[in-house]
Scaffold this active site. Structure first.
Site, PDB file in Angstrom:
ATOM      1  N   THR A   1      62.759 -24.206  69.033  1.00  0.00           N
ATOM      2  CA  THR A   1      62.179 -24.037  67.706  1.00  0.00           C
ATOM      3  C   THR A   1      60.811 -23.381  67.803  1.00  0.00           C
ATOM      4  O   THR A   1      60.084 -23.580  68.773  1.00  0.00           O
ATOM      5  CB  THR A   1      61.987 -25.401  66.995  1.00  0.00           C
TER       6      THR A   1
ATOM      7  N   GLU B   1      59.060 -26.965  62.124  1.00  0.00           N
ATOM      8  CA  GLU B   1      59.690 -26.309  63.275  1.00  0.00           C
ATOM      9  C   GLU B   1      60.924 -25.564  62.808  1.00  0.00           C
ATOM     10  O   GLU B   1      61.786 -26.144  62.159  1.00  0.00           O
ATOM     11  CB  GLU B   1      60.200 -27.336  64.273  1.00  0.00           C
TER      12      GLU B   1
HETATM   13  N1  RBF Z   1      63.609 -35.302  64.372  1.00  0.00           N
HETATM   14  C1  RBF Z   1      63.842 -36.558  63.921  1.00  0.00           C
HETATM   15  O1  RBF Z   1      63.181 -37.484  64.363  1.00  0.00           O
HETATM   16  N2  RBF Z   1      64.781 -36.806  62.981  1.00  0.00           N
HETATM   17  C2  RBF Z   1      65.556 -35.828  62.453  1.00  0.00           C
HETATM   18  O2  RBF Z   1      66.382 -36.125  61.585  1.00  0.00           O
HETATM   19  C3  RBF Z   1      65.364 -34.499  62.925  1.00  0.00           C
HETATM   20  N3  RBF Z   1      66.131 -33.477  62.448  1.00  0.00           N
HETATM   21  C4  RBF Z   1      65.934 -32.222  62.917  1.00  0.00           C
HETATM   22  C5  RBF Z   1      66.742 -31.168  62.456  1.00  0.00           C
HETATM   23  C6  RBF Z   1      66.561 -29.867  62.909  1.00  0.00           C
HETATM   24  C7  RBF Z   1      67.447 -28.782  62.404  1.00  0.00           C
HETATM   25  C8  RBF Z   1      65.542 -29.594  63.869  1.00  0.00           C
HETATM   26  C9  RBF Z   1      65.315 -28.220  64.379  1.00  0.00           C
HETATM   27  C10 RBF Z   1      64.750 -30.619  64.319  1.00  0.00           C
HETATM   28  C11 RBF Z   1      64.920 -31.943  63.867  1.00  0.00           C
HETATM   29  N4  RBF Z   1      64.142 -32.994  64.328  1.00  0.00           N
HETATM   30  C12 RBF Z   1      64.356 -34.280  63.881  1.00  0.00           C
HETATM   31  C13 RBF Z   1      62.971 -32.727  65.138  1.00  0.00           C
HETATM   32  C14 RBF Z   1      63.197 -32.813  66.587  1.00  0.00           C
HETATM   33  O3  RBF Z   1      62.922 -34.126  66.958  1.00  0.00           O
HETATM   34  C15 RBF Z   1      62.219 -31.842  67.198  1.00  0.00           C
HETATM   35  O4  RBF Z   1      62.658 -30.547  66.943  1.00  0.00           O
HETATM   36  C16 RBF Z   1      62.071 -32.047  68.658  1.00  0.00           C
HETATM   37  O5  RBF Z   1      61.462 -33.268  68.872  1.00  0.00           O
HETATM   38  C17 RBF Z   1      61.195 -30.979  69.274  1.00  0.00           C
HETATM   39  O6  RBF Z   1      59.867 -31.150  68.929  1.00  0.00           O
HETATM   40 MG    MG Z   2      59.398 -26.084  69.351  1.00  0.00          MG
END
Ligand code: RBF
Ligand code: MG
Length: 324
Positions: free
Chosen positions: A220, A272
């Site tokens: 991301t 992100e």
């Molecule tokens: N992090 C969460 O804690 N809960 C989520 O529901 C969640 N959904 C995400 C959905 C997408 C499409 C993306 C790209 C990231 C999401 N993340 C979520 C964040 C994810 O934890 C984060 O991208 C990674 O920790 C990298 O920093």
């Molecule tokens: Mg990133």
């Protein structure tokens, strides 16, 4: 013999995460961790009204369907209990809802909230807590419940349903898992979104925590959040969105997360974006233009890392259809 399994509705729909998102949206500076909400939801119950209004944007936790199917394969009837059973039945008709009961000797009660837990144990009913990465340890619960018998289990699959003796150790290992688009099990119940009035801004790509690419298999671009962006996004619920992006004059579809990453207990807000495209470089310092067009779901905590991955992989499939 156990024939029924009552599952806490708040687990199935992850009320705590939604409550957390709503509270954060109302007051982004509120110094509140998801753990606070989990430990003492009563404290926040005055917002229950809001919670109920937002039911239609909820999606069941990603592992739910598999879990219910698994229970059925063990000839155990899965029942989800809630004081809002009737209302929930309308939104999620494919799940088996019932009002809360606390007298069924032939049942196992899964992950009840602490106050229900005490109530159940007083009546010598069977309570099981399933391990997740944030569950307090056995000693904590034993102390709280004054050594009333409580069962801790690591997973649905290894839990000895018919005899239920215990106990296994929780293991949380990240690196077996990567986003794998062919591995989506629950898209049928997840294929929903809300079209937004587009929100548009440009922001600089900054360094994130490097989890996206390496740990999750979904790289991301982390965006700098300035005053203007803060204003533009302040009415958005922390969650997952789809949008169109422009990077170095080329257009890409994107799926993004705006929020506090409760699974990882990150506190500052992050934006992100995952771009649908092949990239060699990292583009740190470059400007990304972003037009947010759809809301997919509120952000959520997850029981396991596997569920986080599955959720993101479903998000990716749904968003691609919308913006590519
Ligand atoms: N992090 C969460 O804690 N809960 C989520 O529901 C969640 N959904 C995400 C959905 C997408 C499409 C993306 C790209 C990231 C999401 N993340 C979520 C964040 C994810 O934890 C984060 O991208 C990674 O920790 C990298 O920093
Ligand atoms: Mg990133």
């Amino acid at each position: 013999m156990i024939s029924k399994c009552y599952i806490n509705c708040e687990i199935i729909l992850d009320f705590n995460s939604l409550l957390f998102s709503i509270l954060k949206k109302q007051n982004p500076d509120l110094n509140l961790s998801l753990n606070d909400v989990q430990e003492n939801p009563k404290k926040y119950l005055e917002t229950q009204e809001l919670l109920l209004q937002n039911l239609s944007i909820l999606k069941p936790q990603i592992g739910v369907i598999e879990t219910l199917q698994f229970l059925e394969s063990q000839h155990i009837q899965p029942i989800i209990y809630s004081e809002f059973a009737q209302l929930l039945q309308q939104h999620f008709p494919y799940l088996n809802w019932q009002e809360f009961t606390d007298s069924d000797q032939n049942a196992i009660f899964i992950d009840p909230r602490i106050d229900f837990c005490e109530q159940l144990l007083k009546k010598n009913l069977n309570v099981v807590l399933f391990k997740n990465h944030k569950l307090k340890d056995k000693d904590y619960w034993n102390q709280l419940l004054q050594n009333k018998p409580i069962l801790f289990a690591e997973s649905w699959e290894t839990f000895p349903w018919q005899s239920f003796k215990l106990v296994t150790q929780p293991i949380f290992s990240a690196d077996q898992y990567k986003v794998n688009e062919s591995e989506n099990a629950s898209t049928k119940y997840w294929n929903t979104f809300i079209k937004l009035n587009p929100i548009e801004f440009t922001s600089k790509i900054i360094h994130g925590r490097n989890r996206g690419g390496t740990m999750l298999g979904i790289p991301t671009a982390n965006l700098q959040i300035n005053e203007e962006i803060q204003q533009l996004t302040k009415n958005l619920l922390p969650g997952v969105y789809a949008g169109i992006t422009y990077l170095e004059n080329k257009q890409y579809g994107g799926v993004l997360s705006i929020g506090y990453n409760p699974y990882f207990l990150d506190t500052p807000q992050t934006i992100e974006v995952h771009l649908y495209g092949e990239f060699q470089e990292d583009f740190y310092g470059a400007n990304l233009r972003l037009i947010i067009t759809h809301f997919l779901r509120p952000e959520s905590d997850f029981r396991t890392f596997d569920h986080l991955i599955k959720a993101i992989s479903n998000d990716k499939i749904i968003a691609r259809k919308l913006v590519c």
